[in-house]
Design an enzyme around this catalytic site. Structure first.
Site, PDB file in Angstrom:
ATOM      1  N   HIS A   1      -8.018  -0.409   6.139  1.00 12.62           N
ATOM      2  CA  HIS A   1      -8.371  -1.619   6.890  1.00 12.62           C
ATOM      3  C   HIS A   1      -9.028  -2.604   5.926  1.00 12.62           C
ATOM      4  CE1 HIS A   1      -9.357  -3.971  10.412  1.00 12.62           C
ATOM      5  NE2 HIS A   1     -10.560  -4.152   9.910  1.00 12.62           N
TER       6      HIS A   1
ATOM      7  N   ASN B   1       0.834  -1.214   0.000  1.00  9.30           N
ATOM      8  CA  ASN B   1       0.000   0.000   0.000  1.00  9.30           C
ATOM      9  C   ASN B   1       0.865   1.259   0.000  1.00  9.30           C
ATOM     10  OD1 ASN B   1      -3.048  -0.430   0.168  1.00  9.30           O
ATOM     11  ND2 ASN B   1      -2.285  -1.992   1.576  1.00  9.30           N
TER      12      ASN B   1
ATOM     13  N   ASN C   1      -6.047   5.575   7.699  1.00  5.04           N
ATOM     14  CA  ASN C   1      -5.682   4.156   7.789  1.00  5.04           C
ATOM     15  C   ASN C   1      -6.445   3.392   6.726  1.00  5.04           C
ATOM     16  OD1 ASN C   1      -4.545   1.741   8.950  1.00  5.04           O
ATOM     17  ND2 ASN C   1      -6.544   1.342   9.889  1.00  5.04           N
TER      18      ASN C   1
HETATM   19  C1  GRF Z   1      -3.156  -4.694   4.064  1.00  5.84           C
HETATM   20  O1  GRF Z   1      -4.102  -5.684   3.791  1.00  5.84           O
HETATM   21  C2  GRF Z   1      -3.752  -3.669   4.976  1.00  5.84           C
HETATM   22  O2  GRF Z   1      -5.086  -3.416   4.723  1.00  5.84           O
HETATM   23  C3  GRF Z   1      -3.603  -4.379   6.305  1.00  5.84           C
HETATM   24  O3  GRF Z   1      -2.331  -4.971   6.241  1.00  5.84           O
HETATM   25  C4  GRF Z   1      -2.006  -5.248   4.909  1.00  5.84           C
HETATM   26  C5  GRF Z   1      -0.712  -4.542   4.619  1.00  5.84           C
HETATM   27  O4  GRF Z   1      -0.183  -4.875   3.391  1.00  5.84           O
HETATM   28  N1  GRF Z   1      -3.835  -3.497   7.394  1.00  5.84           N
HETATM   29  P1  GRF Z   1       1.035  -4.032   2.795  1.00  5.84           P
HETATM   30  O5  GRF Z   1       2.124  -3.957   3.857  1.00  5.84           O
HETATM   31  O6  GRF Z   1       0.513  -2.690   2.406  1.00  5.84           O
HETATM   32  O7  GRF Z   1       1.486  -4.844   1.613  1.00  5.84           O
END
Ligand code: GRF
Length: 197
Positions: free
Chosen positions: A110, A15, A108
């Site tokens: 989620h 992300n 955030n």
């Molecule tokens: C994502 O699914 C986010 O929604 C959750 O943890 C995961 C993180 O993935 N909270 P990344 O580190 O962004 O690949």
């Protein structure tokens, strides 16, 4: 003046990459810091490869001392002077005092359709409940966990043979689309929720 965005991670940082890569050209923001609570987070090297300053505030030496951890976290964040903070897979719960400093400026993502399935194991819980759809939510961070005003949601179907893993793999690309879209809109001063697809 471009807005400055600090991105907090704990893991692979996919992300974070989606956000960082969106902040180019005429985008009104730029990443100013990628901070991890784990020195092992794979996202750190990826951020460095993108030329983004990185920092680590390891939570482990602060075991049982959340205030000490947050004091150090705050120091690193304030050095970077962000206008916005984006939590992107950041797996530490922040205190109300910390959150209050960044009220309205901390986001955030989620992996559930909030208000359903706050906390962990969201995909397994959605499947176990017999839900027919799942998704992800970007929200403002408030003192209560996974509870702030919703800024965007993206939905995917749950298929009859889904496991938590296959569902997570379907939701993650939606996270990568939703989070940059919300960030961009927020930078333009618009907090109206975005719904994808
Ligand atoms: C994502 O699914 C986010 O929604 C959750 O943890 C995961 C993180 O993935 N909270 P990344 O580190 O962004 O690949």
């Amino acid at each position: 003046m471009k807005k400055r965005v600090a991105i907090l991670i704990s893991g692979s940082g996919s992300n974070m990459i989606a956000l960082a890569e969106s902040m180019r050209g005429d985008h009104p923001a730029r990443p100013c810091l990628v901070l991890s609570n784990s020195p092992l987070a794979g996202g750190l090297a990826k951020a460095q490869a993108l030329g983004i300053p990185t920092a680590v505030v390891d939570h482990r030496p602060h075991k049982g001392d959340r205030a000490g951890f947050e004091t150090e976290l705050l120091a690193r964040i304030e050095e970077a002077g962000p206008d916005l903070i984006a939590l992107a897979g950041f797996m530490r719960v922040l205190t109300g005092d910390f959150v209050a400093r960044f009220e309205g400026r901390m986001l955030n993502i989620h992996p559930s359709l909030l208000p359903k399935y706050k906390g962990l194991d969201t995909h397994a819980r959605a499947i176990a409940a017999g839900d027919t759809e799942a998704g992800c939510t970007v929200h403002e961070v408030t003192a209560a966990l996974d509870d702030g005003p919703i800024l965007g949601q993206a939905r995917v179907p749950i298929l009859s043979d889904d496991t938590a893993e296959t569902l997570a793999a379907r939701v993650l690309p939606m996270e990568h689309a939703l989070y940059p879209a919300v960030l961009r809109r927020l930078c333009d001063g618009n907090r109206a929720p975005i719904y994808l697809p």
